[in-house]
Scaffold this motif. Sequence first.
Motif, PDB file in Angstrom:
ATOM      1  N   ILE A 229       0.828  -1.207   0.000  1.00 12.51           N
ATOM      2  CA  ILE A 229       0.000   0.000   0.000  1.00 12.51           C
ATOM      3  C   ILE A 229       0.859   1.252   0.000  1.00 12.51           C
ATOM      4  CG2 ILE A 229      -1.822   1.269   1.203  1.00 12.51           C
ATOM      5  CD1 ILE A 229      -2.669  -1.455   0.062  1.00 12.51           C
ATOM      6  N   ASP A 230       1.924   1.237   0.767  1.00 14.20           N
ATOM      7  CA  ASP A 230       2.736   2.436   0.944  1.00 14.20           C
ATOM      8  C   ASP A 230       4.212   2.077   0.905  1.00 14.20           C
ATOM      9  OD1 ASP A 230       3.514   5.106   1.663  1.00 14.20           O
ATOM     10  OD2 ASP A 230       3.687   4.455   3.747  1.00 14.20           O
ATOM     11  N   PHE A 231       4.943   2.733   0.013  1.00 12.09           N
ATOM     12  CA  PHE A 231       6.400   2.650   0.002  1.00 12.09           C
ATOM     13  C   PHE A 231       6.907   4.022   0.414  1.00 12.09           C
ATOM     14  CE2 PHE A 231      10.327   3.612  -2.434  1.00 12.09           C
ATOM     15  CZ  PHE A 231      11.173   2.737  -1.763  1.00 12.09           C
ATOM     16  N   SER A 232       7.787   4.058   1.412  1.00 12.05           N
ATOM     17  CA  SER A 232       8.238   5.363   1.891  1.00 12.05           C
ATOM     18  C   SER A 232       9.736   5.361   2.154  1.00 12.05           C
ATOM     19  CB  SER A 232       7.500   5.755   3.178  1.00 12.05           C
ATOM     20  OG  SER A 232       7.796   4.851   4.228  1.00 12.05           O
ATOM     21  N   VAL A 233      10.306   6.539   1.993  1.00 10.93           N
ATOM     22  CA  VAL A 233      11.707   6.776   2.327  1.00 10.93           C
ATOM     23  C   VAL A 233      11.736   8.010   3.221  1.00 10.93           C
ATOM     24  CG1 VAL A 233      14.018   7.270   1.478  1.00 10.93           C
ATOM     25  CG2 VAL A 233      12.484   5.814   0.121  1.00 10.93           C
ATOM     26  N   SER A 234      12.260   7.839   4.429  1.00 12.23           N
ATOM     27  CA  SER A 234      12.306   8.935   5.396  1.00 12.23           C
ATOM     28  C   SER A 234      13.734   9.139   5.859  1.00 12.23           C
ATOM     29  CB  SER A 234      11.432   8.620   6.615  1.00 12.23           C
ATOM     30  OG  SER A 234      10.096   8.348   6.225  1.00 12.23           O
ATOM     31  N   VAL A 235      14.120  10.393   6.025  1.00 18.66           N
ATOM     32  CA  VAL A 235      15.425  10.692   6.612  1.00 18.66           C
ATOM     33  C   VAL A 235      15.196  11.484   7.895  1.00 18.66           C
ATOM     34  CG1 VAL A 235      16.857  10.540   4.558  1.00 18.66           C
ATOM     35  CG2 VAL A 235      15.666  12.670   5.031  1.00 18.66           C
ATOM     36  N   TYR A 236      15.815  11.013   8.971  1.00 17.80           N
ATOM     37  CA  TYR A 236      15.639  11.583  10.300  1.00 17.80           C
ATOM     38  C   TYR A 236      16.928  12.248  10.767  1.00 17.80           C
ATOM     39  CZ  TYR A 236      11.619   8.393  10.580  1.00 17.80           C
ATOM     40  OH  TYR A 236      10.456   7.717  10.346  1.00 17.80           O
ATOM     41  N   ARG A 237      16.801  13.351  11.458  1.00 14.42           N
ATOM     42  CA  ARG A 237      17.963  13.986  12.081  1.00 14.42           C
ATOM     43  C   ARG A 237      18.522  13.065  13.157  1.00 14.42           C
ATOM     44  NH1 ARG A 237      16.915  20.279  13.402  1.00 14.42           N
ATOM     45  NH2 ARG A 237      18.364  19.641  15.048  1.00 14.42           N
ATOM     46  N   SER A 238      19.810  12.733  13.038  1.00 17.13           N
ATOM     47  CA  SER A 238      20.399  11.798  13.997  1.00 17.13           C
ATOM     48  C   SER A 238      20.542  12.397  15.389  1.00 17.13           C
ATOM     49  CB  SER A 238      21.763  11.316  13.503  1.00 17.13           C
ATOM     50  OG  SER A 238      22.682  12.400  13.444  1.00 17.13           O
ATOM     51  N   ASP A 239      20.491  13.728  15.498  1.00 18.12           N
ATOM     52  CA  ASP A 239      20.577  14.341  16.827  1.00 18.12           C
ATOM     53  C   ASP A 239      19.225  14.357  17.527  1.00 18.12           C
ATOM     54  OD1 ASP A 239      19.515  16.213  15.037  1.00 18.12           O
ATOM     55  OD2 ASP A 239      20.319  17.918  16.148  1.00 18.12           O
ATOM     56  N   ARG A 240      18.188  13.911  16.836  1.00 12.18           N
ATOM     57  CA  ARG A 240      16.863  13.863  17.445  1.00 12.18           C
ATOM     58  C   ARG A 240      16.331  12.446  17.600  1.00 12.18           C
ATOM     59  NH1 ARG A 240      14.457  18.721  17.818  1.00 12.18           N
ATOM     60  NH2 ARG A 240      13.594  17.669  19.628  1.00 12.18           N
ATOM     61  N   TYR A 241      17.010  11.456  17.003  1.00 12.21           N
ATOM     62  CA  TYR A 241      16.547  10.075  17.058  1.00 12.21           C
ATOM     63  C   TYR A 241      17.698   9.125  17.332  1.00 12.21           C
ATOM     64  CZ  TYR A 241      12.341  11.730  14.636  1.00 12.21           C
ATOM     65  OH  TYR A 241      11.208  12.397  14.285  1.00 12.21           O
ATOM     66  N   LYS A 242      17.374   8.015  17.986  1.00 14.02           N
ATOM     67  CA  LYS A 242      18.313   6.913  18.088  1.00 14.02           C
ATOM     68  C   LYS A 242      17.531   5.610  17.918  1.00 14.02           C
ATOM     69  CE  LYS A 242      18.122   6.765  23.156  1.00 14.02           C
ATOM     70  NZ  LYS A 242      18.909   6.907  24.404  1.00 14.02           N
ATOM     71  N   LEU A 243      18.212   4.581  17.483  1.00 16.93           N
ATOM     72  CA  LEU A 243      17.578   3.311  17.184  1.00 16.93           C
ATOM     73  C   LEU A 243      17.704   2.369  18.370  1.00 16.93           C
ATOM     74  CD1 LEU A 243      16.223   1.447  15.089  1.00 16.93           C
ATOM     75  CD2 LEU A 243      18.517   0.771  14.373  1.00 16.93           C
ATOM     76  N   PHE A 244      16.584   1.788  18.761  1.00 15.52           N
ATOM     77  CA  PHE A 244      16.560   0.815  19.843  1.00 15.52           C
ATOM     78  C   PHE A 244      15.824  -0.413  19.350  1.00 15.52           C
ATOM     79  CE2 PHE A 244      14.133  -0.989  23.447  1.00 15.52           C
ATOM     80  CZ  PHE A 244      15.182  -1.417  24.229  1.00 15.52           C
ATOM     81  N   VAL A 245      16.494  -1.571  19.359  1.00 13.36           N
ATOM     82  CA  VAL A 245      15.896  -2.789  18.805  1.00 13.36           C
ATOM     83  C   VAL A 245      15.987  -3.914  19.833  1.00 13.36           C
ATOM     84  CG1 VAL A 245      15.916  -4.450  16.910  1.00 13.36           C
ATOM     85  CG2 VAL A 245      16.662  -2.100  16.507  1.00 13.36           C
ATOM     86  N   PRO A 246      14.883  -4.257  20.524  1.00 16.75           N
ATOM     87  CA  PRO A 246      14.886  -5.431  21.395  1.00 16.75           C
ATOM     88  C   PRO A 246      15.080  -6.687  20.554  1.00 16.75           C
ATOM     89  CG  PRO A 246      12.976  -4.038  21.816  1.00 16.75           C
ATOM     90  CD  PRO A 246      13.605  -3.558  20.551  1.00 16.75           C
ATOM     91  N   ILE A 247      15.808  -7.654  21.101  1.00 21.23           N
ATOM     92  CA  ILE A 247      16.072  -8.891  20.380  1.00 21.23           C
ATOM     93  C   ILE A 247      15.475 -10.046  21.165  1.00 21.23           C
ATOM     94  CG2 ILE A 247      17.883 -10.442  19.524  1.00 21.23           C
ATOM     95  CD1 ILE A 247      19.631  -7.972  19.167  1.00 21.23           C
ATOM     96  N   GLN A 248      14.769 -10.921  20.477  1.00 21.24           N
ATOM     97  CA  GLN A 248      14.063 -12.019  21.107  1.00 21.24           C
ATOM     98  C   GLN A 248      14.631 -13.353  20.652  1.00 21.24           C
ATOM     99  OE1 GLN A 248      10.012 -12.284  19.903  1.00 21.24           O
ATOM    100  NE2 GLN A 248       9.536 -14.068  21.163  1.00 21.24           N
ATOM    101  N   ARG A 249      14.897 -14.241  21.604  1.00 22.20           N
ATOM    102  CA  ARG A 249      15.270 -15.606  21.270  1.00 22.20           C
ATOM    103  C   ARG A 249      14.005 -16.372  20.931  1.00 22.20           C
ATOM    104  NH1 ARG A 249      19.922 -18.650  22.683  1.00 22.20           N
ATOM    105  NH2 ARG A 249      19.581 -20.899  22.489  1.00 22.20           N
ATOM    106  N   HIS A 250      14.083 -17.188  19.909  1.00 28.18           N
ATOM    107  CA  HIS A 250      12.907 -17.930  19.449  1.00 28.18           C
ATOM    108  C   HIS A 250      12.291 -18.729  20.591  1.00 28.18           C
ATOM    109  CE1 HIS A 250      10.210 -19.970  16.728  1.00 28.18           C
ATOM    110  NE2 HIS A 250      10.609 -21.147  17.194  1.00 28.18           N
TER     111      HIS A 250
END
Length: 263
Positions: A229-250
């Motif tokens: 439905i939607d294809f998007s490309v976004s660019v974020y200011r790195s001084d306003r965002y950080k990436l946090f990814v929880p990791i799950q064991r199966h």
Amino acid sequence: MKRYALQPLVIGALNPESPVSKHRQLRAILRTHAQETCKPGDRLPPERELAEYFDVARKTLRQAIDSLVEDQVLKRVVGVGTFVAHPKVDLQAKLTSYTEEMHRRGMVPAARVLRFDSVPAVGNLAREMGLAEGTPVVRFRRLLLADGTPMSLDDNFIPEHLVPGFLDDEAPMSLYQRLDERYGLILQWAEDEIEAAAATVENADLLKVEIGFPLLRVTRHAYVDDNLIDFSVSVYRSDRYKLFVPIQRHGMRPPRYTKITQT
């Protein structure tokens, strides 16, 4: 010390009898000052003046400030000074709109529409969307702001045959809400690809950063069932965002969420 008697640089004083080290006491005092007295972007007094005010060595003061910079309470700008950092706000990587996310955090969202038109899907765009060359798509390009500050630059592309009449109305404030309310398209799942990028001349001007400033680039394919439905490309200011990814064991308890975090 007399020169600061009427107007202290920072509220607080060191306790020479305390078993807590001077740099830890300073860190606590400066943290309270930054979070309770200052606003994001406010500049701290020069290190020389603070060291003199608290009667400590520059090295001791710098150790306290370094710790707060590491904790993202303060931010150093080389050759300029030390400033109160903008708190990074969580932008969770889930299928909610930017408007919903900012309202949830008590911030005022706004958008500046740059393009809202029909374009043919050609080259890489056609490949990414799985469309035949020349298929019309709706292009929706926006500069997104929170509390008046530029946060990200978003390009959304939607197959035009899925949203007849979409361009007849004004550009929506919330894209996902318009897709839901008018077309019954409730996005169910998506795939995000996240990579580092550098601000171009155009991006830098819009996002109010310097050319080459580090950005986060997020490419998303969002679906209803197996239909893009939607294809998007976004660019974020790195001084306003950080990436946090929880990791799950199966087979283990699922994580709370995956998110991108914002300043």
